[in-house]
Design a protein around this motif. Structure first.
Motif, PDB file in Angstrom:
ATOM      1  N   ASP A   1       0.656  -1.113   0.484  1.00  0.00           N
ATOM      2  CA  ASP A   1      -0.197  -0.261  -0.029  1.00  0.00           C
ATOM      3  C   ASP A   1       0.473   1.435   0.279  1.00  0.00           C
ATOM      4  OD1 ASP A   1       0.667   0.330   2.999  1.00  0.00           O
ATOM      5  OD2 ASP A   1      -0.736  -0.744   3.829  1.00  0.00           O
ATOM      6  N   LYS A   2      -0.004   2.157   0.130  1.00  0.00           N
ATOM      7  CA  LYS A   2       0.684   3.510  -0.018  1.00  0.00           C
ATOM      8  C   LYS A   2       1.427   4.183   1.299  1.00  0.00           C
ATOM      9  CE  LYS A   2      -2.447   6.150  -3.105  1.00  0.00           C
ATOM     10  NZ  LYS A   2      -3.871   7.150  -3.067  1.00  0.00           N
ATOM     11  N   ASN A   3       1.213   2.945   2.704  1.00  0.00           N
ATOM     12  CA  ASN A   3       2.086   3.269   3.345  1.00  0.00           C
ATOM     13  C   ASN A   3       3.055   3.194   3.378  1.00  0.00           C
ATOM     14  OD1 ASN A   3       2.549   4.950   6.230  1.00  0.00           O
ATOM     15  ND2 ASN A   3       2.362   2.591   6.866  1.00  0.00           N
ATOM     16  N   TYR A   4       3.235   2.211   3.534  1.00  0.00           N
ATOM     17  CA  TYR A   4       4.743   1.072   3.064  1.00  0.00           C
ATOM     18  C   TYR A   4       5.651   1.460   2.039  1.00  0.00           C
ATOM     19  CZ  TYR A   4       3.779  -3.024   5.599  1.00  0.00           C
ATOM     20  OH  TYR A   4       3.517  -4.119   6.709  1.00  0.00           O
ATOM     21  N   LYS A   5       4.376   2.045   0.558  1.00  0.00           N
ATOM     22  CA  LYS A   5       5.671   2.651  -0.167  1.00  0.00           C
ATOM     23  C   LYS A   5       6.781   4.085  -0.060  1.00  0.00           C
ATOM     24  CE  LYS A   5       3.309  -0.023  -4.174  1.00  0.00           C
ATOM     25  NZ  LYS A   5       2.697  -0.228  -5.444  1.00  0.00           N
ATOM     26  N   ALA A   6       5.068   4.788   1.159  1.00  0.00           N
ATOM     27  CA  ALA A   6       5.647   6.386   0.650  1.00  0.00           C
ATOM     28  C   ALA A   6       7.562   6.253   1.907  1.00  0.00           C
ATOM     29  CB  ALA A   6       4.601   7.070   1.423  1.00  0.00           C
ATOM     30  N   ILE A   7       7.403   5.297   3.195  1.00  0.00           N
ATOM     31  CA  ILE A   7       8.271   4.952   4.085  1.00  0.00           C
ATOM     32  C   ILE A   7       9.219   4.565   3.108  1.00  0.00           C
ATOM     33  CG2 ILE A   7       9.054   3.551   5.631  1.00  0.00           C
ATOM     34  CD1 ILE A   7       6.027   3.588   6.897  1.00  0.00           C
ATOM     35  N   TYR A   8       9.306   4.100   2.647  1.00  0.00           N
ATOM     36  CA  TYR A   8      10.429   3.072   1.809  1.00  0.00           C
ATOM     37  C   TYR A   8      11.472   4.325   0.655  1.00  0.00           C
ATOM     38  CZ  TYR A   8      12.757  -0.084  -1.293  1.00  0.00           C
ATOM     39  OH  TYR A   8      13.851  -1.292  -2.037  1.00  0.00           O
ATOM     40  N   LYS A   9      10.317   5.042   0.072  1.00  0.00           N
ATOM     41  CA  LYS A   9      10.884   6.379  -0.502  1.00  0.00           C
ATOM     42  C   LYS A   9      11.578   7.470   0.282  1.00  0.00           C
ATOM     43  CE  LYS A   9       7.592   5.979  -4.385  1.00  0.00           C
ATOM     44  NZ  LYS A   9       6.320   6.699  -5.662  1.00  0.00           N
ATOM     45  N   LEU A  10      11.210   7.346   1.577  1.00  0.00           N
ATOM     46  CA  LEU A  10      11.426   8.071   2.264  1.00  0.00           C
ATOM     47  C   LEU A  10      12.755   7.826   2.676  1.00  0.00           C
ATOM     48  CD1 LEU A  10      11.234  11.556   3.665  1.00  0.00           C
ATOM     49  CD2 LEU A  10      10.255   9.978   5.538  1.00  0.00           C
ATOM     50  N   LEU A  11      13.185   7.081   3.188  1.00  0.00           N
ATOM     51  CA  LEU A  11      14.096   6.471   4.022  1.00  0.00           C
ATOM     52  C   LEU A  11      15.633   5.854   2.909  1.00  0.00           C
ATOM     53  CD1 LEU A  11      12.675   3.627   6.723  1.00  0.00           C
ATOM     54  CD2 LEU A  11      14.173   6.464   6.771  1.00  0.00           C
ATOM     55  N   SER A  12      14.316   5.699   1.596  1.00  0.00           N
ATOM     56  CA  SER A  12      15.821   5.374   0.110  1.00  0.00           C
ATOM     57  C   SER A  12      16.521   6.571   0.048  1.00  0.00           C
ATOM     58  CB  SER A  12      15.288   4.605  -1.005  1.00  0.00           C
ATOM     59  OG  SER A  12      14.548   3.046   0.000  1.00  0.00           O
ATOM     60  N   LYS A  13      15.355   7.598  -0.170  1.00  0.00           N
ATOM     61  CA  LYS A  13      16.633   8.671  -0.632  1.00  0.00           C
ATOM     62  C   LYS A  13      17.024   9.675   0.653  1.00  0.00           C
ATOM     63  CE  LYS A  13      14.585  13.551  -2.301  1.00  0.00           C
ATOM     64  NZ  LYS A  13      16.137  14.216  -1.549  1.00  0.00           N
ATOM     65  N   SER A  14      16.962   9.343   1.899  1.00  0.00           N
ATOM     66  CA  SER A  14      17.811   9.771   2.590  1.00  0.00           C
ATOM     67  C   SER A  14      19.013   8.821   2.768  1.00  0.00           C
ATOM     68  CB  SER A  14      17.167   9.903   4.317  1.00  0.00           C
ATOM     69  OG  SER A  14      17.837  10.061   5.022  1.00  0.00           O
ATOM     70  N   ILE A  15      18.855   7.688   2.459  1.00  0.00           N
ATOM     71  CA  ILE A  15      20.295   6.782   2.030  1.00  0.00           C
ATOM     72  C   ILE A  15      21.227   7.346   1.168  1.00  0.00           C
ATOM     73  CG2 ILE A  15      21.544   4.426   2.258  1.00  0.00           C
ATOM     74  CD1 ILE A  15      18.990   3.273   3.936  1.00  0.00           C
ATOM     75  N   THR A  16      20.630   7.078   0.273  1.00  0.00           N
ATOM     76  CA  THR A  16      20.600   7.475  -1.691  1.00  0.00           C
ATOM     77  C   THR A  16      21.759   9.289  -1.611  1.00  0.00           C
ATOM     78  OG1 THR A  16      19.504   5.862  -2.480  1.00  0.00           O
ATOM     79  CG2 THR A  16      21.031   7.903  -3.711  1.00  0.00           C
ATOM     80  N   ASP A  17      21.089   9.809  -0.695  1.00  0.00           N
ATOM     81  CA  ASP A  17      21.207  11.445  -0.672  1.00  0.00           C
ATOM     82  C   ASP A  17      23.180  11.288   0.192  1.00  0.00           C
ATOM     83  OD1 ASP A  17      19.220  12.183  -2.187  1.00  0.00           O
ATOM     84  OD2 ASP A  17      18.687  13.314  -0.805  1.00  0.00           O
ATOM     85  N   LEU A  18      22.758  10.249   1.257  1.00  0.00           N
ATOM     86  CA  LEU A  18      23.927  10.588   2.537  1.00  0.00           C
ATOM     87  C   LEU A  18      25.470   9.698   2.080  1.00  0.00           C
ATOM     88  CD1 LEU A  18      25.063  10.732   4.879  1.00  0.00           C
ATOM     89  CD2 LEU A  18      24.587   8.475   5.565  1.00  0.00           C
ATOM     90  N   TYR A  19      24.853   8.585   0.725  1.00  0.00           N
ATOM     91  CA  TYR A  19      26.009   7.698   0.595  1.00  0.00           C
ATOM     92  C   TYR A  19      25.993   8.008  -1.008  1.00  0.00           C
ATOM     93  CZ  TYR A  19      25.970   4.865   5.076  1.00  0.00           C
ATOM     94  OH  TYR A  19      25.797   4.761   5.579  1.00  0.00           O
ATOM     95  N   ASN A  20      25.527   9.208  -1.398  1.00  0.00           N
ATOM     96  CA  ASN A  20      26.375   9.412  -3.318  1.00  0.00           C
ATOM     97  C   ASN A  20      26.773  11.395  -3.196  1.00  0.00           C
ATOM     98  OD1 ASN A  20      25.789   7.360  -5.567  1.00  0.00           O
ATOM     99  ND2 ASN A  20      23.714   6.991  -3.173  1.00  0.00           N
ATOM    100  N   GLU A  21      26.528  12.123  -2.242  1.00  0.00           N
ATOM    101  CA  GLU A  21      26.892  13.595  -1.704  1.00  0.00           C
ATOM    102  C   GLU A  21      27.784  13.937  -2.864  1.00  0.00           C
ATOM    103  OE1 GLU A  21      27.956  13.810   2.458  1.00  0.00           O
ATOM    104  OE2 GLU A  21      25.762  13.746   2.615  1.00  0.00           O
TER     105      GLU A  21
END
Length: 255
Positions: A235-255
């Motif tokens: 559902d949307k809740n799972y997908k929203a959490i997955y996207k939010l945390l994934s973006k945070s991780i990607t931004d940190l390790y691909n600065e």
């Protein structure tokens, strides 16, 4: 010391027994729910009641306010004026000023640990954060804290509140994610126990160096795998959490 406990919930119960086991005397237990007050008082061999106005009638060194954060102000208002007794609250998020406005000697004692009545805690290894409004009270509070814990830290209200906010990231949020993972697996008739070894390994590595311990598709910026995962989420809740945390991780390790 002679201690009066205001509250009968998880923290009141665990701290009450911890202090009693160290030789301190619990003289009184207060709760709005008289049944709960009687139950805790019986186990601590103390008096009990639900009238805060008379609480100063008991010979007491410390009044320990162990109630929900949003009830502390109400309890303080109902308490009588005191002389030299120490008044403490046990909240990680509440400023000491809620007490200093009324009491001459006051402070805070907060444990960096989730407390539940049914799980008896050994406070010896649990960090206790203390704060006091004067040096004499701090000395007495430190002695009291050291009786139950070998890990005592004197911090300001601001430092404690930052610790409390950070604790949500290392405790409450991960636990919610564990629940969501368990729910997802149950839907597909898979056993959550399959994750136990992974969870323990993750925690052990994170305790050493959380940034270095990070793995997974978001760190690698593996868009193909992340998109495949999103299609599997229910559902949307799972997908929203997955996207939010994934973006945070990607931004940190691909600065």
């Amino acid at each position: 010391m002679k201690i009066a406990i205001i509250g009968s919930g998880n923290v009141a119960t665990q701290l009450g027994h911890a202090f009693k086991n160290c030789g301190h005397r619990i003289v009184f237990v207060y709760s709005r729910n008289l049944y709960h007050a009687k139950k805790l008082a019986k186990s601590l061999k103390s008096e009990c009641g639900r009238n805060l106005k008379n609480i100063s009638d008991y010979s007491t060194d410390v009044f320990l306010i162990a109630v929900k954060d949003d009830a502390i102000t109400e309890v303080v208002k109902k308490m009588p004026g005191l002389n030299n007794e120490i008044v403490l609250h046990t909240s990680g998020a509440t400023d000491i000023s809620v007490l200093t406005k009324k009491f001459r000697n006051c402070g805070v004692m907060w444990q960096i640990q989730t407390i539940q009545q049914q799980n008896k805690k050994d406070f010896k290894n649990i960090p206790l954060v203390i704060e006091a409004n004067n040096s004499t009270t701090e000395r007495k509070l430190k002695e009291l804290a050291n009786d139950i814990s070998g890990n005592v830290h004197a911090l300001t209200s601001n430092q404690r509140q930052i610790l409390h906010a950070g604790a949500v990231f290392v405790n409450n949020f991960p636990n919610h994610l564990f629940y969501l993972a368990e729910k997802l697996l149950k839907k597909h008739k898979l056993d959550f126990k399959l994750y136990h070894a992974l969870i323990l390994s993750t925690i052990e590595s994170a305790m050493q160096n959380p940034k270095a311990a990070q793995t997974g598709p978001a760190k690698r910026n593996d868009v193909k795998t992340m998109n495949a995962h999103l299609k599997l989420l229910p559902d949307k809740n799972y997908k929203a959490i997955y996207k939010l945390l994934s973006k945070s991780i990607t931004d940190l390790y691909n600065e």
